[in-house]
Design an enzyme around this catalytic site. Sequence first.
Site, PDB file in Angstrom:
ATOM      1  N   CYS A   2      -7.480  -2.313   8.228  1.00  0.00           N
ATOM      2  CA  CYS A   2      -6.189  -2.331   7.547  1.00  0.00           C
ATOM      3  C   CYS A   2      -5.669  -0.913   7.333  1.00  0.00           C
ATOM      4  CB  CYS A   2      -6.304  -3.066   6.210  1.00  0.00           C
ATOM      5  SG  CYS A   2      -6.599  -4.847   6.378  1.00  0.00           S
ATOM      6  N   HIS A  16      -1.265  -5.953   1.544  1.00  0.00           N
ATOM      7  CA  HIS A  16      -2.449  -6.793   1.481  1.00  0.00           C
ATOM      8  C   HIS A  16      -2.159  -8.076   0.708  1.00  0.00           C
ATOM      9  CE1 HIS A  16      -5.520  -3.505   2.484  1.00  0.00           C
ATOM     10  NE2 HIS A  16      -5.898  -4.564   3.187  1.00  0.00           N
ATOM     11  N   GLU A  46       0.830  -1.199   0.000  1.00  0.00           N
ATOM     12  CA  GLU A  46       0.000   0.000   0.000  1.00  0.00           C
ATOM     13  C   GLU A  46       0.869   1.256   0.000  1.00  0.00           C
ATOM     14  OE1 GLU A  46      -3.100  -0.035  -0.473  1.00  0.00           O
ATOM     15  OE2 GLU A  46      -3.574  -2.162  -0.112  1.00  0.00           O
ATOM     16  N   ARG A  48     -17.500  -0.809   6.408  1.00  0.00           N
ATOM     17  CA  ARG A  48     -18.619  -1.457   5.711  1.00  0.00           C
ATOM     18  C   ARG A  48     -19.209  -2.570   6.561  1.00  0.00           C
ATOM     19  NH1 ARG A  48     -19.043  -5.977   2.762  1.00  0.00           N
ATOM     20  NH2 ARG A  48     -16.786  -6.333   2.787  1.00  0.00           N
TER      21      ARG A  48
END
Length: 213
Positions: A141, A165, A78, A88
């Site tokens: 994350c 990830h 990332e 979510r």
Amino acid sequence: MKILVTAFDPFGGEEVNPALQAVQQLPDTLEGHHIDKLEIPTVFHKSIEVILERLAQTDYDIVLAVGQAGGRYDITPERVAINVDDARIPDNDGQQPIDQLIQQDGPPAYFTALPVKRMVEAMQKEGVPASLSNSAGTFVCNHIMYQLAYEAEHHYPKMKTGFIHVPFAPSQVVDKPGKPSMSIELMVKGLTAAIKVCLNYDTDVATVHGTTH
């Protein structure tokens, strides 16, 4: 150098977390450098508390967090973490923050100090599917990537931090037709290659890894 590699426990109804499985299989030493592994909870704020407890005991040059990104095809270092929690799904303590700042006095975003483009290229050279990601999401994350960068800026100025990830493991997609996966063995190979880059390079390369959308 001393490196701490963290990984989350299973979340979102999954029985395993491939990030944790892969991190647990990393070597304890790499090119003469020591690697510690730490399981952290998939919980907003509690995750960084667990890491801070370890940082209070040991000085690390690099802290690299690893997490699951179900649906991605490859391993993705990332580039950036943003200052927002927008969940979510609930975390493992049932928290589901919406549009909340991670740190009230923090900047809108932190870019990683790790050579993420070199990491991608090193993994690809080893035959591991990898690409650069410009979004760590807005779940735990991204939260932990941002928190680590914040702590480095305010309390551990010599420490470099980042996040990677990994996809689902094959066992996780048996009931998810069409979803991509990657073997734990290949994840370990990729993570090992990425860590070697962090050990050997302080700067990144100016090669094309951008996207159009």
